[in-house]
Motif scaffolding. Structure first.
Motif, PDB file in Angstrom:
ATOM      1  N   GLN A  82      34.053  31.634  23.305  1.00 60.99           N
ATOM      2  CA  GLN A  82      33.007  32.499  22.753  1.00 60.99           C
ATOM      3  C   GLN A  82      32.928  32.298  21.241  1.00 60.99           C
ATOM      4  O   GLN A  82      33.930  32.376  20.551  1.00 60.99           O
ATOM      5  N   VAL A  83      31.718  32.048  20.772  1.00 65.16           N
ATOM      6  CA  VAL A  83      31.523  31.831  19.347  1.00 65.16           C
ATOM      7  C   VAL A  83      31.556  33.164  18.624  1.00 65.16           C
ATOM      8  O   VAL A  83      30.901  34.122  19.024  1.00 65.16           O
ATOM      9  N   GLN A  84      32.318  33.199  17.556  1.00 60.14           N
ATOM     10  CA  GLN A  84      32.360  34.396  16.723  1.00 60.14           C
ATOM     11  C   GLN A  84      32.034  34.038  15.291  1.00 60.14           C
ATOM     12  O   GLN A  84      32.469  32.998  14.786  1.00 60.14           O
ATOM     13  N   LEU A  85      31.263  34.895  14.659  1.00 59.15           N
ATOM     14  CA  LEU A  85      30.946  34.754  13.246  1.00 59.15           C
ATOM     15  C   LEU A  85      31.417  36.023  12.544  1.00 59.15           C
ATOM     16  O   LEU A  85      31.095  37.127  12.998  1.00 59.15           O
ATOM     17  N   VAL A  86      32.156  35.879  11.458  1.00 63.32           N
ATOM     18  CA  VAL A  86      32.721  37.018  10.755  1.00 63.32           C
ATOM     19  C   VAL A  86      32.276  36.981   9.300  1.00 63.32           C
ATOM     20  O   VAL A  86      32.474  35.972   8.606  1.00 63.32           O
ATOM     21  N   GLU A  87      31.706  38.110   8.867  1.00 56.41           N
ATOM     22  CA  GLU A  87      31.188  38.207   7.498  1.00 56.41           C
ATOM     23  C   GLU A  87      32.259  38.741   6.550  1.00 56.41           C
ATOM     24  O   GLU A  87      33.119  39.539   6.939  1.00 56.41           O
ATOM     25  N   ASN A 111      33.168  24.633  15.438  1.00 56.90           N
ATOM     26  CA  ASN A 111      32.548  23.671  14.540  1.00 56.90           C
ATOM     27  C   ASN A 111      31.123  24.106  14.249  1.00 56.90           C
ATOM     28  O   ASN A 111      30.342  24.324  15.162  1.00 56.90           O
ATOM     29  N   ILE A 112      30.796  24.228  12.995  1.00 57.57           N
ATOM     30  CA  ILE A 112      29.496  24.751  12.600  1.00 57.57           C
ATOM     31  C   ILE A 112      28.363  23.876  13.125  1.00 57.57           C
ATOM     32  O   ILE A 112      27.247  24.358  13.354  1.00 57.57           O
ATOM     33  N   ASP A 172      23.074  25.819  16.494  1.00 54.68           N
ATOM     34  CA  ASP A 172      21.739  25.359  16.112  1.00 54.68           C
ATOM     35  C   ASP A 172      21.332  25.873  14.734  1.00 54.68           C
ATOM     36  O   ASP A 172      20.794  25.128  13.913  1.00 54.68           O
ATOM     37  N   ALA A 173      21.567  27.139  14.520  1.00 54.55           N
ATOM     38  CA  ALA A 173      21.169  27.746  13.250  1.00 54.55           C
ATOM     39  C   ALA A 173      21.996  29.006  13.017  1.00 54.55           C
ATOM     40  O   ALA A 173      22.475  29.631  13.969  1.00 54.55           O
ATOM     41  N   VAL A 174      22.142  29.334  11.768  1.00 53.78           N
ATOM     42  CA  VAL A 174      22.827  30.569  11.379  1.00 53.78           C
ATOM     43  C   VAL A 174      21.924  31.337  10.430  1.00 53.78           C
ATOM     44  O   VAL A 174      21.315  30.745   9.522  1.00 53.78           O
ATOM     45  N   GLY A 175      21.828  32.605  10.661  1.00 49.07           N
ATOM     46  CA  GLY A 175      21.022  33.442   9.788  1.00 49.07           C
ATOM     47  C   GLY A 175      21.849  34.532   9.139  1.00 49.07           C
ATOM     48  O   GLY A 175      22.836  35.002   9.711  1.00 49.07           O
ATOM     49  N   ASN A 194      30.522  22.394   5.937  1.00 52.80           N
ATOM     50  CA  ASN A 194      30.816  21.921   7.288  1.00 52.80           C
ATOM     51  C   ASN A 194      32.309  21.746   7.534  1.00 52.80           C
ATOM     52  O   ASN A 194      32.794  21.999   8.632  1.00 52.80           O
ATOM     53  N   ALA A 195      33.035  21.342   6.516  1.00 53.34           N
ATOM     54  CA  ALA A 195      34.461  21.107   6.677  1.00 53.34           C
ATOM     55  C   ALA A 195      35.220  22.398   6.952  1.00 53.34           C
ATOM     56  O   ALA A 195      36.235  22.400   7.650  1.00 53.34           O
ATOM     57  N   LYS A 196      34.718  23.495   6.401  1.00 52.12           N
ATOM     58  CA  LYS A 196      35.398  24.779   6.552  1.00 52.12           C
ATOM     59  C   LYS A 196      34.734  25.688   7.580  1.00 52.12           C
ATOM     60  O   LYS A 196      35.208  26.796   7.805  1.00 52.12           O
ATOM     61  N   ASN A 197      33.644  25.219   8.183  1.00 53.38           N
ATOM     62  CA  ASN A 197      32.899  26.035   9.155  1.00 53.38           C
ATOM     63  C   ASN A 197      32.467  27.369   8.556  1.00 53.38           C
ATOM     64  O   ASN A 197      32.611  28.430   9.175  1.00 53.38           O
TER      65      ASN A 197
END
Length: 118
Positions: free
Chosen positions: A1-6, A27-28, A32-35, A73-76
């Protein structure tokens, strides 16, 4: 599961700057896209800026020329550099996976609070 943390929110005076970070658990390039989105008290959540896998960016009219979205990209990581902050930029900021037209489609995280004071 993809997780994004602010992260990276805080309190700043009008005219100041902040940089928000969005850390992806994958991997970023697989996204497809990040908002970056924000929700101010009493208002609907809105798109602030977005970046596609290919590097295409979009910005809300209210932040054009002041905010910059970028990707490491290297750090996602996906960043939102916010300059010349205004009182009306006060909101909770969220990042999310998005479609190619930057509609969010994953569950929302906790976000990061940005407070701009005079």
């Amino acid at each position: 599961q993809v997780q994004l943390v602010e992260s990276g929110g805080g309190s700043v005076q009008a005219g100041g700057s902040l940089r928000l970070s969005c850390a992806a658990s994958v991997n970023i390039f697989s996204i497809d896209a990040v908002g970056w989105y924000r929700q101010a008290p009493g208002k609907e959540r809105e798109l602030v800026a977005g970046i596609s896998r290919g590097g295409r960016t979009t910005y809300a009219d209210s932040v054009k020329g002041r905010f910059t979205i970028s990707r490491d990209n290297a750090k996602n990581l996906v960043y939102l550099q916010m300059n010349s902050l205004k009182l009306e930029d006060t909101a909770v900021y969220y990042c999310n996976r998005a479609t190619m037209d930057f509609r969010p489609f994953s569950s929302w995280g906790q976000g990061t609070q940005v407070t701009v004071s005079s």
